[in-house]
Motif scaffolding. Structure first.
Motif, PDB file in Angstrom:
ATOM      1  N   VAL A  43       0.822  -1.210   0.000  1.00  0.00           N
ATOM      2  CA  VAL A  43       0.000   0.000   0.000  1.00  0.00           C
ATOM      3  C   VAL A  43       0.864   1.270   0.000  1.00  0.00           C
ATOM      4  O   VAL A  43       0.401   2.341  -0.410  1.00  0.00           O
ATOM      5  N   TRP A  44       2.133   1.151   0.417  1.00  0.00           N
ATOM      6  CA  TRP A  44       3.046   2.297   0.452  1.00  0.00           C
ATOM      7  C   TRP A  44       3.866   2.424  -0.830  1.00  0.00           C
ATOM      8  O   TRP A  44       4.843   3.182  -0.872  1.00  0.00           O
ATOM      9  N   ALA A  49       8.252   4.795  -4.136  1.00  0.00           N
ATOM     10  CA  ALA A  49       8.708   5.244  -5.451  1.00  0.00           C
ATOM     11  C   ALA A  49       9.128   6.707  -5.435  1.00  0.00           C
ATOM     12  O   ALA A  49       9.980   7.134  -6.226  1.00  0.00           O
ATOM     13  N   PHE A  50       8.551   7.489  -4.543  1.00  0.00           N
ATOM     14  CA  PHE A  50       8.899   8.907  -4.429  1.00  0.00           C
ATOM     15  C   PHE A  50      10.183   9.100  -3.631  1.00  0.00           C
ATOM     16  O   PHE A  50      11.085   9.844  -4.042  1.00  0.00           O
ATOM     17  N   PHE A  51      10.288   8.459  -2.474  1.00  0.00           N
ATOM     18  CA  PHE A  51      11.391   8.749  -1.553  1.00  0.00           C
ATOM     19  C   PHE A  51      12.677   7.986  -1.861  1.00  0.00           C
ATOM     20  O   PHE A  51      13.771   8.499  -1.595  1.00  0.00           O
ATOM     21  N   LYS A  52      12.584   6.784  -2.397  1.00  0.00           N
ATOM     22  CA  LYS A  52      13.800   6.005  -2.661  1.00  0.00           C
ATOM     23  C   LYS A  52      14.743   6.714  -3.636  1.00  0.00           C
ATOM     24  O   LYS A  52      15.957   6.809  -3.374  1.00  0.00           O
ATOM     25  N   PRO A  53      14.263   7.264  -4.763  1.00  0.00           N
ATOM     26  CA  PRO A  53      15.185   7.953  -5.673  1.00  0.00           C
ATOM     27  C   PRO A  53      15.815   9.205  -5.067  1.00  0.00           C
ATOM     28  O   PRO A  53      16.850   9.675  -5.568  1.00  0.00           O
ATOM     29  N   LEU A  54      15.219   9.741  -4.005  1.00  0.00           N
ATOM     30  CA  LEU A  54      15.776  10.921  -3.347  1.00  0.00           C
ATOM     31  C   LEU A  54      16.876  10.558  -2.350  1.00  0.00           C
ATOM     32  O   LEU A  54      17.462  11.443  -1.725  1.00  0.00           O
ATOM     33  N   GLY A  55      17.129   9.262  -2.206  1.00  0.00           N
ATOM     34  CA  GLY A  55      18.207   8.817  -1.334  1.00  0.00           C
ATOM     35  C   GLY A  55      17.788   8.447   0.067  1.00  0.00           C
ATOM     36  O   GLY A  55      18.631   8.051   0.883  1.00  0.00           O
ATOM     37  N   TYR A  56      16.518   8.599   0.372  1.00  0.00           N
ATOM     38  CA  TYR A  56      16.060   8.206   1.708  1.00  0.00           C
ATOM     39  C   TYR A  56      16.154   6.689   1.873  1.00  0.00           C
ATOM     40  O   TYR A  56      15.880   5.927   0.937  1.00  0.00           O
ATOM     41  N   GLY A 303      -9.575  14.207   0.980  1.00  0.00           N
ATOM     42  CA  GLY A 303      -9.814  12.860   0.479  1.00  0.00           C
ATOM     43  C   GLY A 303     -10.299  11.968   1.596  1.00  0.00           C
ATOM     44  O   GLY A 303     -10.396  12.377   2.755  1.00  0.00           O
ATOM     45  N   ASP A 304     -10.598  10.708   1.232  1.00  0.00           N
ATOM     46  CA  ASP A 304     -11.096   9.758   2.212  1.00  0.00           C
ATOM     47  C   ASP A 304      -9.936   9.069   2.929  1.00  0.00           C
ATOM     48  O   ASP A 304      -8.793   9.543   2.900  1.00  0.00           O
ATOM     49  N   HIS A 305     -10.207   7.953   3.530  1.00  0.00           N
ATOM     50  CA  HIS A 305      -9.242   7.251   4.375  1.00  0.00           C
ATOM     51  C   HIS A 305      -7.981   6.824   3.631  1.00  0.00           C
ATOM     52  O   HIS A 305      -6.917   6.687   4.231  1.00  0.00           O
ATOM     53  N   TRP A 306      -8.093   6.609   2.324  1.00  0.00           N
ATOM     54  CA  TRP A 306      -7.025   5.965   1.558  1.00  0.00           C
ATOM     55  C   TRP A 306      -6.154   6.968   0.816  1.00  0.00           C
ATOM     56  O   TRP A 306      -5.837   6.799  -0.351  1.00  0.00           O
ATOM     57  N   ALA A 307      -5.706   8.007   1.502  1.00  0.00           N
ATOM     58  CA  ALA A 307      -4.891   9.047   0.866  1.00  0.00           C
ATOM     59  C   ALA A 307      -3.595   8.512   0.277  1.00  0.00           C
ATOM     60  O   ALA A 307      -3.068   9.077  -0.683  1.00  0.00           O
ATOM     61  N   LEU A 308      -3.072   7.420   0.830  1.00  0.00           N
ATOM     62  CA  LEU A 308      -1.836   6.829   0.303  1.00  0.00           C
ATOM     63  C   LEU A 308      -1.984   6.493  -1.168  1.00  0.00           C
ATOM     64  O   LEU A 308      -1.034   6.618  -1.944  1.00  0.00           O
ATOM     65  N   ALA A 317       4.435  14.843  -1.078  1.00  0.00           N
ATOM     66  CA  ALA A 317       4.936  16.221  -1.007  1.00  0.00           C
ATOM     67  C   ALA A 317       4.829  16.770   0.410  1.00  0.00           C
ATOM     68  O   ALA A 317       5.738  17.452   0.901  1.00  0.00           O
ATOM     69  N   ILE A 318       3.717  16.482   1.083  1.00  0.00           N
ATOM     70  CA  ILE A 318       3.541  16.931   2.469  1.00  0.00           C
ATOM     71  C   ILE A 318       4.601  16.301   3.366  1.00  0.00           C
ATOM     72  O   ILE A 318       5.247  16.983   4.174  1.00  0.00           O
ATOM     73  N   LEU A 319       4.791  15.004   3.220  1.00  0.00           N
ATOM     74  CA  LEU A 319       5.785  14.310   4.034  1.00  0.00           C
ATOM     75  C   LEU A 319       7.188  14.849   3.761  1.00  0.00           C
ATOM     76  O   LEU A 319       7.966  15.094   4.696  1.00  0.00           O
ATOM     77  N   ASN A 320       7.517  15.050   2.488  1.00  0.00           N
ATOM     78  CA  ASN A 320       8.860  15.499   2.138  1.00  0.00           C
ATOM     79  C   ASN A 320       9.137  16.903   2.666  1.00  0.00           C
ATOM     80  O   ASN A 320      10.228  17.180   3.191  1.00  0.00           O
ATOM     81  N   GLU A 321       8.157  17.798   2.552  1.00  0.00           N
ATOM     82  CA  GLU A 321       8.340  19.152   3.068  1.00  0.00           C
ATOM     83  C   GLU A 321       8.558  19.126   4.582  1.00  0.00           C
ATOM     84  O   GLU A 321       9.428  19.840   5.108  1.00  0.00           O
ATOM     85  N   TRP A 322       7.796  18.298   5.265  1.00  0.00           N
ATOM     86  CA  TRP A 322       7.938  18.194   6.723  1.00  0.00           C
ATOM     87  C   TRP A 322       9.294  17.604   7.102  1.00  0.00           C
ATOM     88  O   TRP A 322       9.985  18.127   7.977  1.00  0.00           O
ATOM     89  N   ILE A 323       9.683  16.539   6.428  1.00  0.00           N
ATOM     90  CA  ILE A 323      10.940  15.871   6.750  1.00  0.00           C
ATOM     91  C   ILE A 323      12.131  16.796   6.521  1.00  0.00           C
ATOM     92  O   ILE A 323      13.031  16.888   7.352  1.00  0.00           O
ATOM     93  N   THR A 324      12.123  17.500   5.395  1.00  0.00           N
ATOM     94  CA  THR A 324      13.263  18.384   5.088  1.00  0.00           C
ATOM     95  C   THR A 324      13.341  19.558   6.054  1.00  0.00           C
ATOM     96  O   THR A 324      14.410  20.155   6.222  1.00  0.00           O
ATOM     97  N   GLY A 325      12.221  19.875   6.703  1.00  0.00           N
ATOM     98  CA  GLY A 325      12.230  20.985   7.650  1.00  0.00           C
ATOM     99  C   GLY A 325      12.503  20.585   9.087  1.00  0.00           C
ATOM    100  O   GLY A 325      12.566  21.449   9.975  1.00  0.00           O
ATOM    101  N   LEU A 326      12.690  19.293   9.331  1.00  0.00           N
ATOM    102  CA  LEU A 326      12.923  18.828  10.698  1.00  0.00           C
ATOM    103  C   LEU A 326      14.297  19.253  11.206  1.00  0.00           C
ATOM    104  O   LEU A 326      15.287  19.204  10.482  1.00  0.00           O
ATOM    105  N   GLN A 327      14.339  19.634  12.445  1.00  0.00           N
ATOM    106  CA  GLN A 327      15.609  19.974  13.096  1.00  0.00           C
ATOM    107  C   GLN A 327      16.016  18.817  13.990  1.00  0.00           C
ATOM    108  O   GLN A 327      15.864  18.844  15.211  1.00  0.00           O
ATOM    109  N   ILE A 328      16.503  17.743  13.348  1.00  0.00           N
ATOM    110  CA  ILE A 328      16.886  16.542  14.098  1.00  0.00           C
ATOM    111  C   ILE A 328      18.287  16.113  13.706  1.00  0.00           C
ATOM    112  O   ILE A 328      18.816  16.515  12.698  1.00  0.00           O
TER     113      ILE A 328
END
Length: 328
Positions: A43-44, A49-56, A303-308, A317-328
């Motif tokens: 389901v992911w 497919a989005f994050f693997k090519p970015l090196g995550y 959207g409904d429950h199945w946004a994935l 895009a939401i996840l990537n923007e949040w991750i890149t802005g994390l101060q960790i």
């Protein structure tokens, strides 16, 4: 997802887990994706497919009861701290000291228990549709006291659960698998309100083998993949995730967690799905207002429950923007 990148590990509890793993590029974090019912790691696929090519780095298990992972049928084996330990064993097998944990549906429950019992493994956490699930009896109370949710939101969001925990539920779901997929993935989200949120509604839908149009993202190929995966493993094991929530063993397990472990100090992202009529955004918001003590970020997807699957690009895009802005 590339089958060649799936691995297996035997956990301390003796279960064999199947999981997709791609190591990170230097300096990149590892993302842990946790799925729910009735899915598998597949389901992911769009997020991988989005994050693997970015090196995550990416680790995506088939959770207990699903896919290539073992499928015990004793609900007590699905205890929260046990599931969390299984995942911690996967992290240890790959030498992962910290991950960014991302959950959806029951996967959010699992991420919650990892936070409670293996907090040091989690640098930050994200919840999609279902928010942080505290170690308390609120879910059990909502299922056994339908008037509670009716008074809170106007209807009984947990009615279908009382069917899912019945002994004959797995057989009914398997016998009417196409009807189940139509109910699980309706083109119109309101179908859940009319049939999942009414006592006896889900059973009546399935026993009549009712069908309805599927949304466009449920292509024939995806439908066939879901059908085969569910019939191959059966529904008895996946439904244990519901049964354990109404078992005294769950409350006893929660009681082993220190009170301070109930709170989330890590940065937390909640992606609310505004058209989800069962896992309502207000439920996540209520939990986070009490338990999220770190930086809280809230985003919405229309959207409904199945946004994935229905909004994969927007969610990534939401996840990537949040991750890149994390101060960790």
């Amino acid at each position: 997802m590339d089958e060649a990148l799936y691995k297996q590990v035997k956990t301390q509890r003796g279960f064999t887990y199947s999981y997709y793993f791609s190591p990170p590029s230097p300096g990149k974090p590892v993302l842990f994706f946790s799925h729910g019912f009735p899915n598998s790691s597949h389901v992911w696929r769009e997020q991988v497919a989005f994050f693997k090519p970015l090196g995550y780095g990416v680790v995506v298990p088939d959770m207990l009861g699903y896919g290539g992972t073992d499928k015990p049928t004793d609900p007590k084996l699905y205890i929260g701290t046990g599931l969390a330990q299984d995942v911690a064993d996967i992290f240890d097998a790959e030498g992962l000291t910290q991950v960014i944990a991302i959950g959806h549906d029951w996967g959010s429950y699992l991420v919650s228990r990892i936070l409670n019992s293996h907090s040091s493994h989690v640098a930050a956490c994200a919840f999609v549709a279902v928010g942080y699930v505290a170690p308390d009896s609120s879910y059990r109370y909502a299922v056994t006291h339908p008037e509670f949710m009716t008074q809170m939101v106007g209807y009984d969001t947990t009615a279908y659960v009382r069917f899912f925990i019945q002994p004959d539920a797995p057989e009914i779901l398997e016998k009417n698998i196409d009807s189940f997929l139509c109910l699980g993935y309706p083109e119109k989200p309101e179908i859940w309100k009319d049939h999942m949120c009414v006592d006896g509604g889900a059973r009546a839908w399935l026993e009549s083998n009712r069908k309805n149009p599927l949304p466009s993202y449920m292509t024939p190929e995806i439908v066939e993949h879901e059908r085969k995966a569910l019939l191959k493993g059966g529904l008895t094991a996946p439904l244990c995730w519901y049964k354990i929530m109404l078992d005294d063993a769950k409350d006893a397990d929660d009681a082993t967690l220190a009170p301070e472990a109930h709170y989330v100090a890590q940065p937390l992202l909640f992606v609310a799905c505004t058209r989800d009529v069962v896992c309502l955004p207000v439920l996540g918001d209520t939990s986070h207002s009490k338990y999220a003590k770190g930086v809280l970020t809230r985003k919405e997807i229309d959207g409904d429950h199945w946004a994935l699957e229905s909004h994969p690009a927007e969610l990534s895009a939401i996840l990537n923007e949040w991750i890149t802005g994390l101060q960790i």
